[in-house]
Design a protein around this motif. Sequence first.
Motif, short mmCIF file in Angstrom:
data_model
loop_
_atom_site.label_atom_id
_atom_site.label_comp_id
_atom_site.label_asym_id
_atom_site.label_seq_id
_atom_site.Cartn_x
_atom_site.Cartn_y
_atom_site.Cartn_z
N ILE A 33 26.72 -7.86 17.03
CA ILE A 33 27.92 -8.39 16.39
C ILE A 33 28.67 -9.32 17.33
O ILE A 33 29.12 -10.40 16.95
N ARG A 34 28.82 -8.92 18.58
CA ARG A 34 29.53 -9.75 19.55
C ARG A 34 28.79 -11.07 19.80
O ARG A 34 29.40 -12.12 19.97
N ASP A 37 29.59 -13.18 16.80
CA ASP A 37 30.98 -13.65 16.90
C ASP A 37 31.10 -14.81 17.88
O ASP A 37 31.74 -15.83 17.60
N ARG A 38 30.50 -14.65 19.05
CA ARG A 38 30.60 -15.68 20.08
C ARG A 38 29.94 -16.99 19.64
O ARG A 38 30.39 -18.07 20.01
N TYR A 41 32.66 -18.51 16.83
CA TYR A 41 34.07 -18.77 17.08
C TYR A 41 34.34 -19.00 18.55
O TYR A 41 33.74 -18.40 19.42
N GLN A 43 36.79 -18.68 21.84
CA GLN A 43 37.59 -17.56 22.33
C GLN A 43 39.03 -17.65 21.86
O GLN A 43 39.69 -16.64 21.63
N GLN A 46 39.77 -16.20 17.97
CA GLN A 46 39.80 -14.80 17.58
C GLN A 46 39.89 -13.90 18.81
O GLN A 46 39.59 -14.31 19.92
N MET A 48 38.02 -11.00 20.01
CA MET A 48 36.81 -10.26 19.70
C MET A 48 36.86 -8.82 20.17
O MET A 48 36.17 -7.96 19.64
N TRP A 79 30.76 -7.02 7.86
CA TRP A 79 32.21 -7.01 7.64
C TRP A 79 32.79 -5.77 8.29
O TRP A 79 32.13 -4.75 8.42
N GLU A 99 44.39 -7.95 15.92
CA GLU A 99 43.21 -7.08 16.10
C GLU A 99 43.22 -6.34 17.43
O GLU A 99 42.66 -5.25 17.54
N SER A 122 37.21 -8.62 10.25
CA SER A 122 36.26 -9.72 10.42
C SER A 122 35.22 -9.72 9.32
O SER A 122 34.83 -8.66 8.83
N CYS A 124 31.60 -12.05 9.08
CA CYS A 124 30.81 -13.09 9.73
C CYS A 124 29.42 -13.16 9.12
O CYS A 124 28.81 -12.13 8.81
#
Length: 221
Positions: A33-34, A37-38, A41, A43, A46, A48, A79, A99, A122, A124
Amino acid sequence: MSIMYRGRPDLNFISLGDLKHLNWNVQDLLIRIRELDRSLYSQSCQAMGSLRQWLPVFSQHPETWRAIVSEGRDLAAYWQTAAVDEELYRALKSGAASETDLSASSYMKLTEPGIYNLYFVSVCVNPAFRGAETNLALIESFFSVMNRLSEKGVFLEEITCSVCSPDGEQICRTFRLDYLRDNVIGKVYSGPVGNVIKRFQNPLASRCPGLFERYQEVGLC
């Protein structure tokens, strides 16, 4: 076991109990997931968070998230939500909290009958899986959780989220959420869950039978 999405046979809804079938643990999922995310988006867009923050959340509150995983074990989408007490929810809705203020101890357990508000942390989608079928898989997985919770007397009254991308804003409009204000990462949208259910009432009749009626019975639709 994981639930196969009916529109695309290589996509599966994954919950906490399904991770063992993938030979994953919660940390394995969070690492993926990270990474997603990276890749999507900056830094500044969001917060994270860290594995230390989210590991107990994903482990202790399994009804607040779902992952969409392909047969090849790629993370197609996920999600994540938070059901929190009224004070923190209002702070998130007003933009006074973010968050980074969420922790496992601030979540309310969705095990007791009642009516709760939900904050979307989130949503994604992996660019390699972008398309209508993956979006529908996300929507169906969310409503399947709502349906199961409603069978236990657990209902959602309102949804709030912060978005920082055009895709996020489009999802909010699809769910008929209203723009409220800007915050430090983007824009805050919110709206009654009843409007969301009515938006998808026809497909929900076959995919989540009884959901609309149960929400009607408690006055939320």
